[in-house]
Enzyme design. Structure first.
Site, short mmCIF file in Angstrom:
data_model
loop_
_atom_site.label_atom_id
_atom_site.label_comp_id
_atom_site.label_asym_id
_atom_site.label_seq_id
_atom_site.Cartn_x
_atom_site.Cartn_y
_atom_site.Cartn_z
N MET A 1 -20.87 66.56 22.87
CA MET A 1 -19.64 66.09 22.78
C MET A 1 -18.98 67.06 23.68
O MET A 1 -18.12 68.06 22.23
CB MET A 1 -19.23 65.20 22.50
CG MET A 1 -20.57 63.85 22.56
SD MET A 1 -20.36 62.31 22.09
CE MET A 1 -21.14 61.32 21.84
N HIS B 1 -32.00 63.52 18.01
CA HIS B 1 -31.51 63.70 19.33
C HIS B 1 -29.72 63.99 18.32
O HIS B 1 -29.59 63.78 17.56
CB HIS B 1 -31.19 62.18 19.51
CG HIS B 1 -30.41 61.83 21.08
ND1 HIS B 1 -31.15 62.23 22.06
CD2 HIS B 1 -29.01 61.23 20.87
CE1 HIS B 1 -30.29 61.87 22.89
NE2 HIS B 1 -29.68 61.84 22.52
N HIS C 1 -28.44 66.17 24.02
CA HIS C 1 -27.99 66.16 24.98
C HIS C 1 -26.37 66.09 25.13
O HIS C 1 -25.98 66.03 24.13
CB HIS C 1 -28.21 64.14 24.13
CG HIS C 1 -27.20 62.81 25.30
ND1 HIS C 1 -26.76 61.96 25.09
CD2 HIS C 1 -26.49 63.26 26.79
CE1 HIS C 1 -26.44 60.99 25.44
NE2 HIS C 1 -26.22 61.98 27.27
N GLY D 1 -26.90 51.77 22.14
CA GLY D 1 -26.93 50.53 21.04
C GLY D 1 -28.39 49.60 21.44
O GLY D 1 -28.52 48.74 21.25
N SER E 1 -30.44 59.79 16.42
CA SER E 1 -28.79 60.30 16.61
C SER E 1 -28.45 61.01 15.92
O SER E 1 -28.02 59.75 14.96
CB SER E 1 -28.42 59.51 17.51
OG SER E 1 -27.43 60.09 17.91
N GLY F 1 -20.13 58.93 24.70
CA GLY F 1 -18.85 59.29 23.91
C GLY F 1 -18.94 58.66 22.50
O GLY F 1 -18.89 59.58 21.38
C1 DX5 Z 1 -23.46 57.72 22.62
C2 DX5 Z 1 -24.85 59.59 22.54
C3 DX5 Z 1 -25.78 58.24 21.94
C4 DX5 Z 1 -25.05 57.03 20.43
C5 DX5 Z 1 -26.04 55.95 20.29
O1 DX5 Z 1 -22.66 58.94 23.46
O2 DX5 Z 1 -25.63 59.44 23.78
O3 DX5 Z 1 -27.14 59.29 21.58
O4 DX5 Z 1 -25.59 58.17 19.51
O5 DX5 Z 1 -25.28 55.44 19.15
P1 DX5 Z 1 -26.01 53.86 18.86
O6 DX5 Z 1 -27.15 54.06 18.77
O7 DX5 Z 1 -25.14 53.74 17.10
O8 DX5 Z 1 -25.62 53.58 20.18
ZN ZN Z 2 -27.07 59.89 23.02
#
Ligand code: DX5
Ligand code: ZN
Length: 222
Positions: free
Chosen positions: A44, A40, A73, A183, A16, A149
């Site tokens: 937002m 990814h 996403h 996570g 991501s 978020g």
């Molecule tokens: C959170 C995003 C994730 C985020 C994950 O809302 O959708 O894609 O980047 O980040 P990590 O892997 O740090 O939890």
């Molecule tokens: Zn995401």
């Protein structure tokens, strides 16, 4: 590039970009280009989620610097207003949130008409079984393992059971792929992989490491 892990399945890893250095995006891409399966991109809008991130212009810029499939996403309200712009910017798959779409089937149709893969994400409080009547039409189900978020949050352990329930919902079909986001680390990745996840999204664990490619490699080996 993906290889079988201990559970003997091919699991895709999607870094991501949210956790990358936005001042040096091109360098971040070089670090993952050879080991990642997808990239990814978290969109937002400050309404569906509190945070504001990127729009189609950034997706188009990323498109020019990598050949990895771009997995967008959309954590936005009224995603139907923006799917065309993100597809034209170079998105290969577009995931919208169940909670943001009163007319989910229509949005899925819109994404498919543009030739992209269509996914639906469910927040922690949304049962994956809510997708039972539309599961045949989906290329991907995204199980959120944090409240969306922000990057860097702790993994929500109940997501593991939810992945198992998503596998049951899919039955003997090949699609939808089951993606998990939030996570994901070298410690939590094997939990969701064993439960049947097909695609793992990880931000902090990959881009927070001095060697992102090696983390992806280790996640593949699971
Ligand atoms: C959170 C995003 C994730 C985020 C994950 O809302 O959708 O894609 O980047 O980040 P990590 O892997 O740090 O939890
Ligand atoms: Zn995401």
């Amino acid at each position: 590039m993906a290889q079988s892990n201990q559970v003997g399945r091919r699991v895709r890893i999607a870094p991501s970009l949210l956790s990358a250095d936005f001042g040096r995006l091109a360098d971040s891409l070089v670090a993952v280009n050879r080991t990642a399966d997808w990239l990814h991109l978290d969109v937002m809008d400050g309404r569906f989620v509190p945070n504001i991130t990127i729009g189609p212009m950034v997706v188009a810029a990323v498109r020019k610097t990598t050949e990895l499939p771009l997995d967008v996403h959309m954590m936005v309200v009224e995603p139907e207003r923006y799917v065309k712009a993100f597809r034209e910017a170079g998105a290969d798959s577009l995931t919208v949130h169940y909670e943001a779409c009163p007319h989910l089937e229509r949005v899925i149709g819109q994404i498919h008409e543009m030739g992209a893969l269509a996914g639906v994400a469910v927040n922690p409080a949304t049962p994956v079984e809510a997708l039972v009547d539309i599961v045949d039409e989906l290329d991907m189900v995204l199980i959120m393992s944090v409240n969306p978020g922000f990057g860097g949050q702790a993994f929500w352990p109940r997501a593991v059971d939810k992945v198992r329930r998503a596998v049951r919902l899919r039955g003997d079909r090949e699609r939808p792929l089951i993606q998990v986001d939030g996570g994901i680390t070298l410690q939590t990745a094997p939990l969701v992989t064993s439960a049947g996840a097909d695609v793992l999204v990880a931000g902090t664990a990959i881009f927070g490491s001095p060697d992102p490619g090696s983390v992806i490699q280790q996640m593949h080996e699971g």
